[in-house]
Design a protein around this motif. Structure first.
Motif, short mmCIF file in Angstrom:
data_model
loop_
_atom_site.label_atom_id
_atom_site.label_comp_id
_atom_site.label_asym_id
_atom_site.label_seq_id
_atom_site.Cartn_x
_atom_site.Cartn_y
_atom_site.Cartn_z
N LYS A 131 0.81 -1.21 0.00
CA LYS A 131 0.00 0.00 0.00
C LYS A 131 0.85 1.27 0.00
CE LYS A 131 -3.82 -0.19 0.13
NZ LYS A 131 -4.82 -0.37 -0.95
N ALA A 132 2.01 1.22 0.66
CA ALA A 132 2.86 2.41 0.73
C ALA A 132 4.27 1.97 1.11
CB ALA A 132 2.33 3.41 1.77
N THR A 133 5.25 2.70 0.63
CA THR A 133 6.63 2.38 0.98
C THR A 133 7.44 3.66 1.06
OG1 THR A 133 8.57 1.04 0.42
CG2 THR A 133 7.43 2.06 -1.40
N SER A 134 8.42 3.63 1.93
CA SER A 134 9.32 4.78 2.06
C SER A 134 10.53 4.57 1.17
CB SER A 134 9.78 4.91 3.51
OG SER A 134 10.62 3.81 3.85
N GLY A 135 11.39 5.58 1.12
CA GLY A 135 12.70 5.41 0.50
C GLY A 135 13.64 4.84 1.55
N ASP A 136 14.92 5.13 1.42
CA ASP A 136 15.89 4.60 2.37
C ASP A 136 15.67 5.19 3.76
OD1 ASP A 136 17.10 3.08 0.41
OD2 ASP A 136 18.49 4.66 -0.16
N LEU A 137 15.89 4.36 4.75
CA LEU A 137 15.79 4.78 6.14
C LEU A 137 16.74 5.94 6.41
CD1 LEU A 137 14.45 3.54 8.79
CD2 LEU A 137 16.68 2.50 9.19
N LEU A 138 16.29 6.94 7.15
CA LEU A 138 17.17 8.05 7.52
C LEU A 138 18.14 7.60 8.61
CD1 LEU A 138 14.80 11.18 7.62
CD2 LEU A 138 16.17 10.31 5.71
N THR A 139 19.42 7.62 8.29
CA THR A 139 20.48 7.21 9.21
C THR A 139 21.63 8.21 9.09
OG1 THR A 139 21.74 5.89 7.60
CG2 THR A 139 19.87 4.80 8.71
N PRO A 140 22.67 8.06 9.90
CA PRO A 140 23.83 8.95 9.76
C PRO A 140 24.47 8.89 8.38
CG PRO A 140 23.88 7.91 11.91
CD PRO A 140 22.77 7.25 11.15
N LEU A 141 24.23 7.82 7.61
CA LEU A 141 24.83 7.75 6.28
C LEU A 141 24.24 8.78 5.34
CD1 LEU A 141 26.74 6.29 4.29
CD2 LEU A 141 24.79 4.82 3.69
N ASN A 142 22.90 8.94 5.38
CA ASN A 142 22.26 9.88 4.45
C ASN A 142 21.67 11.10 5.15
OD1 ASN A 142 20.12 8.66 5.75
ND2 ASN A 142 19.05 8.00 3.90
N ALA A 143 21.77 11.15 6.48
CA ALA A 143 21.18 12.29 7.22
C ALA A 143 22.05 12.62 8.43
CB ALA A 143 19.76 11.95 7.66
N SER A 144 23.34 12.78 8.20
CA SER A 144 24.26 13.06 9.31
C SER A 144 24.20 14.51 9.77
CB SER A 144 25.69 12.72 8.90
OG SER A 144 26.10 13.50 7.78
N THR A 145 23.70 15.39 8.90
CA THR A 145 23.53 16.80 9.23
C THR A 145 22.13 17.23 8.82
OG1 THR A 145 24.30 17.59 7.06
CG2 THR A 145 25.99 17.23 8.78
N ALA A 146 21.72 18.42 9.26
CA ALA A 146 20.41 18.93 8.87
C ALA A 146 20.33 19.09 7.36
CB ALA A 146 20.15 20.26 9.57
N GLU A 147 21.41 19.56 6.76
CA GLU A 147 21.42 19.77 5.31
C GLU A 147 21.30 18.44 4.57
OE1 GLU A 147 23.65 20.96 7.44
OE2 GLU A 147 23.06 23.09 7.43
N ALA A 148 22.01 17.42 5.07
CA ALA A 148 21.94 16.11 4.43
C ALA A 148 20.55 15.50 4.59
CB ALA A 148 23.00 15.18 5.02
#
Length: 406
Positions: free
Chosen positions: A51-68
């Protein structure tokens, strides 16, 4: 809402479990989101509909900073993800991602970071919170010693996920996440254990009800996954380690589970006591939320977690919700009409009325009288195909003979 339930073929073939088909995972995947958007995902007979799916989980790899974090949300929006799921974040990265998701008209839910006040998340428009936190993040807001609990909880470290991208980083991160997902409680520190004891010993019902009212006001959904937290906090309990339904699981999966159970058993006695003692608080808060009308869905978190037998785990969840003293009607709604409302598809599925898809579970008894009637399945209608009880049992025998479920 059934997470990770089996997608059996009509007859047992070379692969009878979930191994041979794309699945919605905890955290989602780019290829799954893309396949869902393009309508190219396989649909074996009887398989659950994605029914619904997200993209990649937010982790330090792709979201280590606010900008990332902002960039990760933008990329998931561009790729057609239905929502964003926060995994291992900090207050700064979580709120930056939430603000950007709001701006783009996307939903964001998942795990709250240990240094974030759940009231701030609710006011900021977070879609859903999983596992009642996790940890004591939500329970701190229901404590008369909130500042002390929060200070200890904020000391909880993020998992050792790389913060820099390099060739093969994505595969490494998914391997790390899979390893941690088996049972995160095996890494509980003495400080975290003390935070559990402090939060549970200073529980304030008035503050819990104030928090529940705020969640109602902002439509902050909860997916308690009591089966998931129970298997974590009782990680070496025979009811999980010796569950006869383990025969449906792949051998390599069971080896990971057993390794995790041995690791849990080696935790200090005080830590295991604190984890087990937190169970009563989780039942109490679930009941408080239900009584206040907090929107909730039933889920099992069947993503490789130790002790979670896909499909069956949802029935375990029903039992634990009943242990929390939720009435049968509430439990039924959490598995039918509320998931439809949660996904913004109220009126599309989740009810037995003319004009809706005939995806039905026929029960032997009335589930409004006793939730255990949900376990007494006489047959299943899925996408125009009918499976009577005898055929369901035959499929289970096939799965047990050649287990391949993950």
């Amino acid at each position: 809402m059934v997470r990770g339930s089996f997608g059996w073929r009509r007859r047992c073939g070379p692969r009878v479990g979930g191994r041979g088909r794309p699945r919605g995972r905890s955290g989602g995947e780019h290829r799954v989101a893309q396949g869902a958007r393009e309508g190219t995902l396989p649909r074996p007979t009887g398989a659950p509909a994605l029914k619904a799916t997200s993209g990649d989980l937010l982790t330090p790899l792709n979201a280590s900073t606010a900008e990332a974090a902002v960039q990760a949300v933008r990329e998931q929006h561009r790729d057609g993800a239905d929502f964003v799921k926060a995994g291992a974040t900090t207050r700064t990265t979580f709120m930056a991602a939430l603000e950007e998701a709001n701006r783009l008209g996307m939903l964001l839910g998942g795990h709250l970071p240990p240094d974030l006040d759940p009231r701030e998340a609710a006011r900021g428009g977070v879609w859903s919170i999983e596992h009642l936190g996790p940890g004591v993040t939500v329970f701190a807001a229901a404590s008369s010693r909130e500042a002390e609990v929060r200070s200890k909880n904020a000391a909880r470290k993020l998992p050792p996920i790389p913060r820099m991208k390099f060739p093969g980083a994505d595969k490494l991160v998914m391997k790390l996440i899979k390893g941690m997902a088996v049972n995160p409680a095996t890494s509980t520190s003495e400080t975290e254990a003390h935070a559990y004891e402090l939060a549970d010993g200073s529980y304030d019902q008035d503050k819990a009800e104030e928090l529940a009212a705020l969640f109602v006001q902002h439509t902050t959904w909860q997916c308690p996954t009591l089966i998931r937290v129970h298997t974590q906090q009782f990680g070496d309990s025979p009811e999980h380690t010796a569950d006869p339904r383990r025969r449906y699981m792949a051998p390599e999966e069971l080896r990971a589970w057993d390794k995790s159970a041995r690791k849990f058993a080696k935790l200090p006695d005080a830590t295991r006591t604190a984890l087990r003692g937190h169970w009563a608080a989780q039942l109490r808060l679930t009941k408080t939320f239900a009584d206040a009308g907090v929107p909730m869905v039933a889920g099992s978190d069947a993503c490789g977690a130790a002790g979670i037998i896909p499909g069956f785990a949802l029935h375990d969840e029903f039992d634990y919700l009943a242990e929390a003293r939720l009435d049968p009607l509430t439990i039924v709604r959490m598995a039918t009409t509320e998931p439809a409302r949660f996904l913004g598809e109220d009126g599309t599925f989740g009810r037995v009325v003319a004009g809706m898809p005939a995806d039905l579970v026929l029960l032997e008894r009335d589930p409004l009288l006793d939730h255990t009637a949900l376990h007494r399945i006489a047959g299943v209608m899925r996408d125009g195909s009918w499976w009577p009880r005898a055929e369901l049992d035959a499929i289970l025998d096939c799965v047990a003979a050649r287990p391949g479920a993950h």
